[in-house]
Design an enzyme around this catalytic site. Structure first.
Site, PDB file in Angstrom:
ATOM      1  N   ARG A 260       0.842  -1.200   0.000  1.00 12.70           N
ATOM      2  CA  ARG A 260       0.000   0.000   0.000  1.00 12.70           C
ATOM      3  C   ARG A 260       0.877   1.250   0.000  1.00 12.70           C
ATOM      4  O   ARG A 260       1.878   1.324   0.717  1.00 12.70           O
ATOM      5  CB  ARG A 260      -0.929   0.016   1.218  1.00 12.70           C
ATOM      6  CG  ARG A 260      -1.901  -1.160   1.216  1.00 12.70           C
ATOM      7  CD  ARG A 260      -2.878  -1.125   2.362  1.00 12.70           C
ATOM      8  NE  ARG A 260      -3.675  -2.334   2.388  1.00 12.70           N
ATOM      9  CZ  ARG A 260      -4.596  -2.611   3.313  1.00 12.70           C
ATOM     10  NH1 ARG A 260      -4.813  -1.754   4.289  1.00 12.70           N
ATOM     11  NH2 ARG A 260      -5.274  -3.745   3.263  1.00 12.70           N
ATOM     12  N   ARG A 275       2.320   1.131  10.311  1.00 15.96           N
ATOM     13  CA  ARG A 275       1.733   1.486   9.004  1.00 15.96           C
ATOM     14  C   ARG A 275       2.849   1.505   7.967  1.00 15.96           C
ATOM     15  O   ARG A 275       3.648   2.437   7.909  1.00 15.96           O
ATOM     16  CB  ARG A 275       1.051   2.857   9.100  1.00 15.96           C
ATOM     17  CG  ARG A 275       0.153   3.183   7.925  1.00 15.96           C
ATOM     18  CD  ARG A 275      -0.454   4.573   8.079  1.00 15.96           C
ATOM     19  NE  ARG A 275      -1.204   4.704   9.316  1.00 15.96           N
ATOM     20  CZ  ARG A 275      -2.471   4.349   9.473  1.00 15.96           C
ATOM     21  NH1 ARG A 275      -3.140   3.840   8.454  1.00 15.96           N
ATOM     22  NH2 ARG A 275      -3.082   4.512  10.637  1.00 15.96           N
ATOM     23  N   GLU A 347      -6.460  -0.693  15.611  1.00 16.67           N
ATOM     24  CA  GLU A 347      -7.090  -1.676  14.728  1.00 16.67           C
ATOM     25  C   GLU A 347      -6.110  -2.778  14.337  1.00 16.67           C
ATOM     26  O   GLU A 347      -4.986  -2.511  13.943  1.00 16.67           O
ATOM     27  CB  GLU A 347      -7.596  -0.988  13.466  1.00 16.67           C
ATOM     28  CG  GLU A 347      -8.201  -1.946  12.447  1.00 16.67           C
ATOM     29  CD  GLU A 347      -8.212  -1.377  11.041  1.00 16.67           C
ATOM     30  OE1 GLU A 347      -8.228  -2.189  10.096  1.00 16.67           O
ATOM     31  OE2 GLU A 347      -8.170  -0.134  10.886  1.00 16.67           O
ATOM     32  N   SER A 350     -10.322  -5.794  10.304  1.00 14.12           N
ATOM     33  CA  SER A 350     -11.643  -5.322   9.891  1.00 14.12           C
ATOM     34  C   SER A 350     -12.358  -6.491   9.243  1.00 14.12           C
ATOM     35  O   SER A 350     -11.792  -7.169   8.371  1.00 14.12           O
ATOM     36  CB  SER A 350     -11.536  -4.164   8.887  1.00 14.12           C
ATOM     37  OG  SER A 350     -11.175  -2.962   9.518  1.00 14.12           O
ATOM     38  N   ARG A 388       0.885  -6.307  12.847  1.00 19.09           N
ATOM     39  CA  ARG A 388       0.268  -5.654  14.001  1.00 19.09           C
ATOM     40  C   ARG A 388       0.090  -6.636  15.162  1.00 19.09           C
ATOM     41  O   ARG A 388       0.127  -6.239  16.328  1.00 19.09           O
ATOM     42  CB  ARG A 388      -1.060  -5.018  13.595  1.00 19.09           C
ATOM     43  CG  ARG A 388      -0.868  -3.872  12.606  1.00 19.09           C
ATOM     44  CD  ARG A 388      -2.139  -3.118  12.317  1.00 19.09           C
ATOM     45  NE  ARG A 388      -1.878  -2.002  11.387  1.00 19.09           N
ATOM     46  CZ  ARG A 388      -2.756  -1.077  11.034  1.00 19.09           C
ATOM     47  NH1 ARG A 388      -3.992  -1.138  11.538  1.00 19.09           N
ATOM     48  NH2 ARG A 388      -2.429  -0.120  10.194  1.00 19.09           N
TER      49      ARG A 388
END
Length: 427
Positions: A260, A275, A347, A350, A388
């Site tokens: 990403r 991130r 987070e 999801s 994470r």
């Protein structure tokens, strides 16, 4: 992609859904454009029908020795007008498609209305926050103390937002992926897939990544896209398919790198590996009949939550509000893990129900028990984000001497070791 027929028949509900997402009403614009498109379809069909009729009439008149000049003139005029009408129709269809491609999904009725993450609603909590007799450190401090996490070396090679893991931390990352795959395949019945990491534009479009999120992805010079998530290839396994009722549900899981650009995250999480441009994730995807989608959503959420419970790490689950939810889902749950070093929930997964939004883009249908053809519903979730999860282990299992306890369930994957210890410096 939304059903244009539903928008025509439910303009007020459509506009309300957009308003709840913080967007302006566009039903009048969409319906007006669709009416022009439908009129264009009718006009082209009428002209084609008249053209075919004229050809037949001209043949009949000529066979009888009659004068077909007037009919031939009309046919000649149609030959000029029909391509123009077809071109206008193509333009109308393209204009409508461009609008539909960017429209978000309609939130489910139970999704809370809100504008930001502050309006998300907690629905579940598991475990307790750990207590420390010392001030807990953040993961990058722990990793650097262990001398097994290096950002300077990765920056020299690749730039910012990359990391090099070494020794037991590299092994721990691999162990987490294997552990998660074993749980999801052996206990939840997901089929393990090893998919391509490069996909075509149509696959990105089908999963809802394009055209809206193009700037968040990496693309090669020959137009292959690096997957931002394994959701893209896994969901597209059923693209352009007509499935039988007996084939559903389909459940897939994959452990892949993800890529990403993080285009919109300037200044966010610049330190550490929270991130990054490249990270690993275990992804869950389900393809189901519409009536089973809600139960499948809860099942998928439970599978993802179970990973943290087996690791004995405190977390909470929230349902995202309309303003914080992504474009494609009808409903999303976020699992937020407790990070003592940050003193915050972050987070880690999801889990989303997309309804038929992706299925319409991919043209994926099934025959129901009555042999009626309908769109499938798709769901996906992180089960979990591996990097994470590694962060969560470092921060929740850290010791005052800088070492880290390895959770019990991971020790078989870590040669039976119980700790990751600080590396001794030899002179």
């Amino acid at each position: 992609m939304l059903d244009i027929k539903w928008i025509r028949e439910n303009p007020e509900a459509f506009d309300k859904a957009l308003k709840n997402r913080g967007l302006e009403s566009v039903s009048a614009q969409v319906i007006a454009l669709d009416e022009r498109r439908r009129a264009g379809i009718q006009a082209v069909q009428d002209m084609q029908s008249r053209r075919n009729g004229l050809a037949k009439q001209i043949g009949e008149v000529k066979s009888k020795g009659g004068d077909a000049e007037a009919l031939m003139e009309e046919a000649s005029l149609l030959r000029q007008k029909l391509p123009e009408a077809e071109e206008e129709l193509r333009n109308l269809e393209e204009d409508l498609k461009k609008i539909l491609d960017f429209l978000p999904n309609v939130p489910a009725a139970e999704v809370p209305i809100g504008t930001s993450e502050n309006d998300n609603k907690e629905v579940h909590r598991w475990g307790e926050k750990p207590n420390f007799s010392f001030t807990p450190k953040q993961h990058f401090e722990i990793g650097e103390t262990l001398k097994l996490m290096n950002f300077e070396e990765s920056a020299r090679i690749s730039g910012s937002r990359f990391v090099i893991l070494k020794g037991d931390l590299a092994r721990l990352e691999r162990a987490l992926g294997s552990f998660m795959l074993d749980v999801h395949t052996q206990e939840y019945g997901y089929e393990e897939i090893s998919p391509p990491y490069l996909v075509r534009t149509q696959a990105m479009y089908g999963a809802g990544q394009l055209p809206k999120f193009a700037e968040d992805a990496f693309v090669t010079t020959n137009e292959y896209w690096l997957i931002p998530t394994a959701e893209v290839p896994l969901t597209n396994l059923v693209a352009d398919s007509l499935l039988d009722y007996e084939q559903l549900p389909k459940r897939f899981v994959a452990y892949t790198p993800c890529f990403r650009s993080e285009a919109g995250s300037a200044g966010k999480d610049t330190r550490g590996m929270f991130r990054q441009h490249q990270f690993h994730k275990v992804e869950l995807v389900s393809i189901v009949i519409p009536e089973a989608a809600e139960a499948e959503h809860q099942r998928m959420l439970g599978a993802a939550q179970s990973i943290l419970e087996r690791l004995k790490i405190h977390y909470r689950t929230v349902i995202l509000c309309t303003g914080d939810m992504g474009t494609c889902p009808q409903k999303t749950y976020d699992i937020e893990v407790w990070l003592p070093g940050q003193n915050a929930y972050r987070e880690i997964s999801s889990c989303s129900n997309f309804g038929d939004y992706q299925a319409r883009r991919m043209q994926t249908r099934f025959r129901d028990e009555g042999k009626k053809t309908r769109f499938v519903h798709t769901l996906n979730g992180s089960g979990l984000a591996v990097g994470r999860t590694l962060i969560a282990i470092l921060e929740n299992y850290q010791q005052e001497d800088g070492s880290v306890i390895i959770p019990d369930v991971l020790r078989p994957y870590m040669r039976g070791e119980s700790h990751i210890k600080v590396q001794k410096v030899t002179v």
